[in-house]
Design an enzyme around this catalytic site. Structure first.
Site, PDB file in Angstrom:
ATOM      1  N   ASN A 158       0.858  -1.192   0.000  1.00 24.91           N
ATOM      2  CA  ASN A 158       0.000   0.000   0.000  1.00 24.91           C
ATOM      3  C   ASN A 158       0.890   1.235   0.000  1.00 24.91           C
ATOM      4  O   ASN A 158       1.509   1.558   1.020  1.00 24.91           O
ATOM      5  CB  ASN A 158      -0.888  -0.026   1.255  1.00 24.91           C
ATOM      6  CG  ASN A 158      -1.706   1.239   1.397  1.00 24.91           C
ATOM      7  OD1 ASN A 158      -1.839   2.023   0.458  1.00 24.91           O
ATOM      8  ND2 ASN A 158      -2.265   1.456   2.584  1.00 24.91           N
ATOM      9  N   LYS A 210      -0.048   4.269  -0.271  1.00 21.38           N
ATOM     10  CA  LYS A 210      -0.723   5.461   0.282  1.00 21.38           C
ATOM     11  C   LYS A 210      -0.538   6.643  -0.689  1.00 21.38           C
ATOM     12  O   LYS A 210      -0.570   6.435  -1.893  1.00 21.38           O
ATOM     13  CB  LYS A 210      -0.213   5.773   1.684  1.00 21.38           C
ATOM     14  CG  LYS A 210      -0.182   4.532   2.568  1.00 21.38           C
ATOM     15  CD  LYS A 210       0.069   4.827   4.002  1.00 21.38           C
ATOM     16  CE  LYS A 210       0.231   3.512   4.761  1.00 21.38           C
ATOM     17  NZ  LYS A 210       0.077   3.622   6.167  1.00 21.38           N
ATOM     18  N   HIS A 246      -9.543   0.982   4.997  1.00 21.26           N
ATOM     19  CA  HIS A 246      -8.246   1.170   5.666  1.00 21.26           C
ATOM     20  C   HIS A 246      -8.450   2.125   6.847  1.00 21.26           C
ATOM     21  O   HIS A 246      -9.266   3.055   6.769  1.00 21.26           O
ATOM     22  CB  HIS A 246      -7.231   1.744   4.668  1.00 21.26           C
ATOM     23  CG  HIS A 246      -5.831   1.743   5.200  1.00 21.26           C
ATOM     24  ND1 HIS A 246      -5.371   2.718   6.064  1.00 21.26           N
ATOM     25  CD2 HIS A 246      -4.797   0.887   5.021  1.00 21.26           C
ATOM     26  CE1 HIS A 246      -4.108   2.453   6.378  1.00 21.26           C
ATOM     27  NE2 HIS A 246      -3.741   1.347   5.754  1.00 21.26           N
ATOM     28  N   GLU A 270      -6.857   4.557   7.834  1.00 18.91           N
ATOM     29  CA  GLU A 270      -6.675   5.981   7.509  1.00 18.91           C
ATOM     30  C   GLU A 270      -7.926   6.549   6.836  1.00 18.91           C
ATOM     31  O   GLU A 270      -8.243   7.726   6.998  1.00 18.91           O
ATOM     32  CB  GLU A 270      -5.414   6.165   6.650  1.00 18.91           C
ATOM     33  CG  GLU A 270      -4.154   5.993   7.509  1.00 18.91           C
ATOM     34  CD  GLU A 270      -2.937   5.477   6.769  1.00 18.91           C
ATOM     35  OE1 GLU A 270      -2.916   5.504   5.525  1.00 18.91           O
ATOM     36  OE2 GLU A 270      -1.989   5.016   7.447  1.00 18.91           O
ATOM     37  N   GLU A 289      -5.459  -5.257  10.619  1.00 18.01           N
ATOM     38  CA  GLU A 289      -4.474  -4.184  10.795  1.00 18.01           C
ATOM     39  C   GLU A 289      -4.761  -3.448  12.105  1.00 18.01           C
ATOM     40  O   GLU A 289      -5.583  -2.511  12.125  1.00 18.01           O
ATOM     41  CB  GLU A 289      -4.564  -3.193   9.630  1.00 18.01           C
ATOM     42  CG  GLU A 289      -4.239  -3.791   8.291  1.00 18.01           C
ATOM     43  CD  GLU A 289      -3.583  -2.775   7.379  1.00 18.01           C
ATOM     44  OE1 GLU A 289      -2.445  -3.005   6.964  1.00 18.01           O
ATOM     45  OE2 GLU A 289      -4.182  -1.721   7.116  1.00 18.01           O
ATOM     46  N   GLY A 324       2.256   2.095  10.682  1.00 17.90           N
ATOM     47  CA  GLY A 324       3.192   3.207  10.535  1.00 17.90           C
ATOM     48  C   GLY A 324       3.909   3.587  11.819  1.00 17.90           C
ATOM     49  O   GLY A 324       4.531   4.644  11.892  1.00 17.90           O
ATOM     50  N   SER A 363       3.323  -2.309  10.368  1.00 18.21           N
ATOM     51  CA  SER A 363       4.774  -2.303  10.602  1.00 18.21           C
ATOM     52  C   SER A 363       5.453  -3.623  10.219  1.00 18.21           C
ATOM     53  O   SER A 363       6.343  -4.104  10.925  1.00 18.21           O
ATOM     54  CB  SER A 363       5.080  -1.925  12.054  1.00 18.21           C
ATOM     55  OG  SER A 363       4.649  -0.600  12.299  1.00 18.21           O
TER      56      SER A 363
HETATM   57  C1  PEP Z   1      -0.791   0.049   5.918  1.00 21.42           C
HETATM   58  O1  PEP Z   1      -0.751   1.166   5.424  1.00 21.42           O
HETATM   59  O2  PEP Z   1      -1.748  -0.704   5.680  1.00 21.42           O
HETATM   60  C2  PEP Z   1       0.312  -0.377   6.779  1.00 21.42           C
HETATM   61  C3  PEP Z   1       0.247  -1.549   7.342  1.00 21.42           C
HETATM   62  O3  PEP Z   1       1.357   0.501   6.929  1.00 21.42           O
HETATM   63  P1  PEP Z   1       2.807   0.170   7.600  1.00 21.42           P
HETATM   64  O4  PEP Z   1       3.282  -1.135   7.013  1.00 21.42           O
HETATM   65  O5  PEP Z   1       3.652   1.317   7.236  1.00 21.42           O
HETATM   66  O6  PEP Z   1       2.574   0.016   9.071  1.00 21.42           O
END
Ligand code: PEP
Length: 236
Positions: A11, A13, A94, A96, A161, A167, A199
């Site tokens: 992803n 973003k 997601h 976000e 998630e 992040g 992460s």
């Molecule tokens: C994500 O954006 O779905 C995500 C898991 O980000 P990160 O791997 O940076 O934590």
């Protein structure tokens, strides 16, 4: 130990340029891929990405789509438009989107239904926030999200998630991932792919992929590191 083939979704973003995308795709497709890649760049790069995908192990995903099939929704993109760019997948719900765009479970469900009608496979994101985890209510929150978000057709994937792991550099522990994934597996049955996200890095992805009921990972930040992500795809 080498893991069996899994799904690795990246992803991006709101990051990336056409030049960087082209460079990454040609680098990744030149490797001996073990896992299946679903790369999810921003909308503006989807058509260009599609032109540069040459392997069946690489597919394309968008990061969102609108819940309505078409109409007066300035600035939005429909599921049919996403499909037309060559995408097979779309990330829905997601954290976000939930946090910054006020998306709730009801909307996530409608978006997932709309995506499936357009021939896309939604990757539906669920996850508890830090307060919910600390209060011990993570599983209850997840059960509620599953009950409220899932479309009727089984043509989707789930990404667990935990919001506090996205992040932050603090992935969930293997014990927590295993607990949640076996809980989700009992709720959704044996066939829906279950990804973990939060992460994931070159350092931890192998043991996460070897965890019970983990069919793949959704990777944010590390998917922008061309070499690291390439090594994950090859299981190195
Ligand atoms: C994500 O954006 O779905 C995500 C898991 O980000 P990160 O791997 O940076 O934590």
């Amino acid at each position: 130990m080498m893991t069996s083939p899994k799904i690795i979704a990246g992803n991006w973003k709101m990051n990336g340029t056409a030049a960087f995308l082209k460079e990454c795709l040609s680098y990744w497709q030149g490797l001996d891929l073990i896992h299946d890649l679903v790369i999810c760049p921003p909308f503006t790069l989807l058509t260009e990405a599609n032109k540069n995908i040459h392997l069946s192990k690489v597919s394309l995903g968008a990061q969102d789509c609108h819940q309505k099939p078409l109409g007066a929704f300035t600035g939005n993109i429909s599921a049919d438009q996403v499909k037309e760019t060559g995408c097979s997948h779309v990330i829905i719900g997601h954290s976000e989107r939930r946090q910054y765009h006020g998306e709730n479970n009801d909307l996530v469900k409608v978006k997932a239904e709309t995506a499936i009608l357009s021939g896309l496979k939604p990757i539906i994101c669920v996850g508890e926030n830090l307060a919910e985890r600390e209060q011990g209510s993570a599983l209850e929150v997840l059960k509620n999200q599953i009950e409220e978000c899932l479309p009727k057709s089984p043509e989707f994937l789930i990404a667990y998630e935990p919001v506090w792991a996205i992040g932050t550099g603090k992935a969930a522990s293997l014990k927590d991932i295993e607990e949640v994934h076996s809980f989700l597996r009992r709720l959704i049955g044996p066939y829906i792919p279950l990804l973990y996200g939060g992460s994931v890095t070159l350092e931890n992805y192998k043991e996460i992929l070897l965890t019970n009921n983990v069919d793949g990972v959704l990777v944010g930040g590390a998917s922008l590191k061309k070499e690291d992500f390439g090594r994950m795809l090859c299981d190195q």
